[in-house]
Design an enzyme around this catalytic site. Structure first.
Site, PDB file in Angstrom:
ATOM      1  N   TYR A  94       0.836  -1.207   0.000  1.00  0.00           N
ATOM      2  CA  TYR A  94       0.000   0.000   0.000  1.00  0.00           C
ATOM      3  C   TYR A  94       0.868   1.253   0.000  1.00  0.00           C
ATOM      4  CZ  TYR A  94       0.881   0.467   5.085  1.00  0.00           C
ATOM      5  OH  TYR A  94       1.469   0.613   6.310  1.00  0.00           O
ATOM      6  N   CYS A  95       0.249   2.392  -0.358  1.00  0.00           N
ATOM      7  CA  CYS A  95       0.872   3.707  -0.197  1.00  0.00           C
ATOM      8  C   CYS A  95      -0.101   4.570   0.615  1.00  0.00           C
ATOM      9  CB  CYS A  95       1.247   4.333  -1.538  1.00  0.00           C
ATOM     10  SG  CYS A  95      -0.158   4.691  -2.630  1.00  0.00           S
ATOM     11  N   PHE A  96      -0.043   5.876   0.459  1.00  0.00           N
ATOM     12  CA  PHE A  96      -0.873   6.703   1.334  1.00  0.00           C
ATOM     13  C   PHE A  96      -2.364   6.601   1.006  1.00  0.00           C
ATOM     14  CE2 PHE A  96      -2.754  10.873   2.622  1.00  0.00           C
ATOM     15  CZ  PHE A  96      -2.690  10.633   3.987  1.00  0.00           C
ATOM     16  N   SER A 102       1.758   3.108  -4.993  1.00  0.00           N
ATOM     17  CA  SER A 102       1.494   1.663  -4.921  1.00  0.00           C
ATOM     18  C   SER A 102       1.205   1.089  -6.307  1.00  0.00           C
ATOM     19  CB  SER A 102       0.341   1.363  -3.957  1.00  0.00           C
ATOM     20  OG  SER A 102      -0.817   2.064  -4.306  1.00  0.00           O
ATOM     21  N   TYR A 123      -3.150   3.552   3.065  1.00  0.00           N
ATOM     22  CA  TYR A 123      -2.996   3.827   4.510  1.00  0.00           C
ATOM     23  C   TYR A 123      -4.193   4.612   5.044  1.00  0.00           C
ATOM     24  CZ  TYR A 123      -1.466   6.405   8.651  1.00  0.00           C
ATOM     25  OH  TYR A 123      -1.424   6.981   9.898  1.00  0.00           O
TER      26      TYR A 123
END
Length: 366
Positions: A94-96, A102, A123
């Site tokens: 995952y990323c933000f 991602s 996130y």
């Protein structure tokens, strides 16, 4: 390509392995239990791309990002992701926000022959889910507080109850001015996330009634969620009692014997000196509340006890400042608190009686 995974409940109930592709500075502010930070970009690279985005727009920022993460740098990062994916075939990335970072990581893994799923919403969505988990528990579940004088062993009681939520354990702090551990505290976000996952797992096991220790808003540097702290001002209470002798013995064990061992294990030869410094510093933190004369007297007792412990390993002299601190500072404070909360106290007893009561206490309707 793999579908985005948005079953956040499944992720946290089953401790799904995750790699976080955000920059280290973002990860340090808050992440989830057991997650590994394998960033697409370093903090410096991310900063340069961000500046470029502000000055020249998205396309230029994307081009710069690909320039910064290319060649050997890119190969090393893809290899780290591939190693994680192979070690954790049931994992996720995952990323933000589940956006570009991602997507890029997922595509580069795909190019390397690995089809790996990512978390939809990233996130931010998972963090929102966990905060909502806490709020839902507060609205739907029954809570009771465990109170008692310092050293009565409230944490020990909680450890014997399957429906207890150990706030101090999640904060890695014992809750008092002397409560800091040799190992540091989590970030506030990490603390909230640990609490939420604990509640989620316990509720999944069918528990709907929880025991918490009566805490201040701050447990060291970790702040309780505001709604939880507000709720705790009205929750019913159970009061744990124990003899002064037992309490002194317990504090001696927790705050002297075990804490000095923690420091020595962590810092080797320097550990005891760091422990001694921490103990004296903890006393100094309540200097104003103790008053000059009392602080000085207890400080000298503590110094003498530490000197003897350093010389011979004997900890008996510590009992003097512990008894003084309990009798002259903590006990009067807790006696006042007990009186002010008296109307909410539904049971008073020793360890065995309190354990029996809390194990058999019927949930109260909300």
């Amino acid at each position: 390509m793999s579908q985005d995974h948005t079953d956040y409940r499944d992720i946290f109930l089953n401790d799904r392995p995750m790699m976080d592709t955000r920059a280290p500075i973002e990860f340090a502010k808050g992440a989830f239990p057991g997650v590994l930070n394998l960033p697409l970009m370093t903090d410096q690279e991310r900063q340069r791309v961000g500046t470029c985005y502000k000055q020249q727009g998205q396309q230029a920022a994307i081009v710069l990002g690909h320039q910064l993460v290319s060649g050997e740098v890119k190969a090393q990062r893809v290899q780290a992701w591939a190693d994680f994916a192979k070690a954790h075939p049931d994992g996720l990335l995952y990323c933000f926000r589940g956006g570009m970072r991602s997507q890029i990581a997922q595509q580069w893994l795909k190019d390397a022959g690995i089809d790996y799923p990512r978390v939809g919403g990233g996130y931010k969505a998972m963090r929102t889910f966990l905060l909502e988990t806490i709020e839902q528990a507060l609205q739907q579940c029954d809570f009771v507080l465990l109170g008692g004088m310092t050293g009565t062993g409230k944490t020990e009681v909680l450890g014997q109850l399957e429906h207890a939520v150990d706030l101090e354990g999640h904060a890695n702090h014992r809750g008092s001015s002397f409560g800091r551990r040799a190992t540091g505290q989590p970030s506030n976000i990490d603390f909230e996330n640990r609490l939420a996952v604990d509640l989620l797992k316990k509720r999944d096991r069918g528990l709907q009634s929880f025991v918490l220790e009566d805490e201040n808003r701050m447990i060291g540097s970790c702040a309780l969620p505001l709604s939880l702290h507000q709720g705790m001002q009205g929750f019913p209470m159970v009061w744990l009692e124990d003899s002064l002798e037992s309490r002194v013995q317990r504090i001696l064990g927790d705050y002297v014997v075990n804490l000095s061992a923690e420091f020595v294990e962590l810092h080797g030869e320097q550990g005891f000196a760091q422990f001694a410094e921490r103990l004296l510093e903890s006393l100094n933190r309540i200097h104003k509340r103790l008053g000059g004369e009392r602080h000085q007297r207890l400080f000298l007792l503590m110094e003498a006890a530490l000197a003897e412990q350093a010389r011979s390993g004997d900890v008996e002299l510590h009992r003097a400042w512990i008894e003084g601190l309990l009798g002259e500072y903590y006990d009067p404070m807790y006696a006042f608190q007990r009186e002010s909360k008296g109307a909410r106290i539904e049971f008073i007893g020793d360890h065995a009686a309190v354990l029996d009561y809390l194990r058999n206490r019927p949930p109260q309707s909300r």
